[in-house]
Write an enzyme that holds these catalytic residues in place. Structure first.
Site, short mmCIF file in Angstrom:
data_model
loop_
_atom_site.label_atom_id
_atom_site.label_comp_id
_atom_site.label_asym_id
_atom_site.label_seq_id
_atom_site.Cartn_x
_atom_site.Cartn_y
_atom_site.Cartn_z
N SER A 134 -12.48 4.34 5.70
CA SER A 134 -13.01 4.24 7.07
C SER A 134 -13.82 5.49 7.36
O SER A 134 -13.42 6.60 6.97
CB SER A 134 -11.86 4.19 8.09
OG SER A 134 -11.13 3.00 7.95
N ASP B 287 -8.33 0.96 6.91
CA ASP B 287 -7.33 0.79 7.96
C ASP B 287 -7.86 1.30 9.30
O ASP B 287 -8.03 0.54 10.27
CB ASP B 287 -6.03 1.52 7.56
CG ASP B 287 -4.89 1.22 8.51
OD1 ASP B 287 -5.12 0.55 9.53
OD2 ASP B 287 -3.75 1.64 8.24
N THR B 288 -8.19 2.60 9.34
CA THR B 288 -8.57 3.24 10.60
C THR B 288 -9.70 2.52 11.36
O THR B 288 -9.62 2.37 12.59
CB THR B 288 -8.97 4.71 10.31
OG1 THR B 288 -7.83 5.34 9.70
CG2 THR B 288 -9.33 5.46 11.57
N GLY C 187 -7.55 8.36 7.70
CA GLY C 187 -7.69 8.62 9.13
C GLY C 187 -9.11 8.97 9.52
O GLY C 187 -10.06 8.68 8.80
N ASP D 130 0.84 -1.20 0.00
CA ASP D 130 0.00 0.00 0.00
C ASP D 130 0.89 1.26 0.00
O ASP D 130 1.86 1.34 0.77
CB ASP D 130 -0.86 -0.06 1.28
CG ASP D 130 -1.94 1.00 1.33
OD1 ASP D 130 -2.43 1.41 0.28
OD2 ASP D 130 -2.30 1.40 2.47
O1 G3H Z 1 -3.02 4.97 3.89
C1 G3H Z 1 -2.27 4.64 4.79
C2 G3H Z 1 -2.57 3.44 5.60
O2 G3H Z 1 -3.60 3.68 6.50
C3 G3H Z 1 -1.32 2.92 6.24
O3 G3H Z 1 -0.92 3.74 7.28
O4 G3H Z 1 1.50 4.23 6.94
O5 G3H Z 1 0.45 4.28 9.23
O6 G3H Z 1 0.84 2.11 8.05
P1 G3H Z 1 0.58 3.58 7.92
P1 13P Z 2 -8.37 4.68 6.25
O1 13P Z 2 -7.35 4.49 7.33
O2 13P Z 2 -8.97 6.03 6.26
O3 13P Z 2 -9.37 3.58 6.22
O4 13P Z 2 -7.57 4.60 4.85
C1 13P Z 2 -6.98 3.40 4.50
C2 13P Z 2 -6.21 3.53 3.23
O5 13P Z 2 -6.55 4.27 2.32
C3 13P Z 2 -5.02 2.70 3.07
O6 13P Z 2 -4.35 2.96 1.89
ZN ZN Z 3 -4.53 4.97 1.22
#
Ligand code: G3H
Ligand code: 13P
Ligand code: ZN
Length: 295
Positions: free
Chosen positions: A211, A232-233, A181, A82
């Site tokens: 999210s 993710d969030t 986020g 990612d």
């Molecule tokens: O878009 C980013 C993802 O939520 C990953 O976040 O770089 O804190 O692992 P991170």
């Molecule tokens: P969120 O943390 O807002 O769900 O975004 C996740 C994301 O785009 C990872 O690439």
């Molecule tokens: Zn992303």
């Protein structure tokens, strides 16, 4: 099963009119939660790790855990990098067996984004690894990139067509009003723009920062062509929320399994809900005995 190229999952989603969930993880419990949720829902799934996750857990550990998951799972799994911004690390991921990588050149001038994306596509093609790119700026915290909300640039549909023609990417992340986020208010998605992008390109569209986006908006985005949805969030919130609860219940507890076990369950439930929302429940069936697998 070995990892499946994400392009295979996304093409099926394209014809089926649903989206595949792409869930971030950087530890064993959350990775297991993702795979358990996908198995319970009989859904294809994308396990994704960021550069930060690799820095935290180590590339070898993450690949080994994901391999164990894919070997045991009855559902197709893609392993995806990612927001890759470091071409050297992207190539390491290709070497290490990822079935999909993202090159995120969204903060570069268009020409440079095209040149580097094309390089990543060429290197990945040979290994049957799918490539996602990003055009436009998705606001929020992307690894080391801090993009102010007002600076965020939405994706231009004509530029998207040109970018896809020039690079040959397998999927495209677009900026239509989501942010990484936690949202302060309710996010407003530019659906009209999304439809115009969908008409300009046949490449599957990726929604980041999903999210906290209301369910109805997610359904609308899928109707208008989104095929990969990044979360993710919401997982972090469920996982850490359960950790806090377990610690509050018994502040003397020192067995990590008693704290992280319930957190893994809480994350699994959230991910199952997302998979149902995305319409990918039951879609693993399609891939059984399908010879396009085996990336
Ligand atoms: O878009 C980013 C993802 O939520 C990953 O976040 O770089 O804190 O692992 P991170
Ligand atoms: P969120 O943390 O807002 O769900 O975004 C996740 C994301 O785009 C990872 O690439
Ligand atoms: Zn992303």
């Amino acid at each position: 099963m070995s990892f499946v190229p994400a392009s295979v999952l996304l093409r099926a989603a394209q014809s089926g009119g649903y989206a595949v969930g792409a869930f971030n993880c950087s530890n064993m419990e959350i990775m297991q939660a993702i795979v358990r949720a996908a198995e319970a829902e009989k859904a294809p799934v994308i396990l994704q790790v960021s550069q930060g996750a690799i820095k935290y857990a180590g590339l070898e550990y993450l690949v080994a855990m994901a391999r164990a998951a894919a070997r045991q799972a009855a559902v197709p799994i893609a392993l995806h990098l990612d927001h890759g911004t470091d071409v050297g690390l992207i190539l390491e991921c290709v070497q290490a067996g990822f079935s999909s990588v993202m090159f995120d050149g969204s903060k570069l001038p268009l020409e440079q984004n095209i040149v580097l994306t094309r390089q990543v596509v060429e290197a990945s093609r040979r290994a049957r690894v799918s490539v996602e790119a990003e055009l436009g700026r998705i606001s929020g915290a992307e690894d080391d990139i801090a993009v102010g909300e007002h600076e965020a640039l939405f994706t231009d549909p004509e530029e998207a067509r040109f970018f896809v023609e020039q690079t040959g990417v397998d999927s495209l992340a677009v900026a239509i009003g989501t942010a990484h986020g936690r949202y302060r208010g309710e996010p407003k998605l530019d659906f009209e723009r999304l439809s115009r992008i969908s008409s300009s390109i046949s490449t599957p569209i990726v929604l980041h920062g999903s999210s906290g986006v209301p369910d109805e908006a997610i359904r609308e985005a899928i109707k208008r062509g989104v095929r990969k949805i990044n979360i993710d969030t919401d997982i972090r919130q469920a996982f850490i929320g359960a950790v806090r609860q377990a610690l509050a219940k018994d502040p003397e507890e020192i067995d990590p399994r008693k704290i992280l076990g319930p957190a893994r369950e809480a994350a699994t439930e959230v991910i199952r809900g997302k998979i149902r929302l995305f319409g990918s429940s039951g879609k693993a069936e399609f891939f059984h005995g399908n010879r396009v697998l085996g990336g």
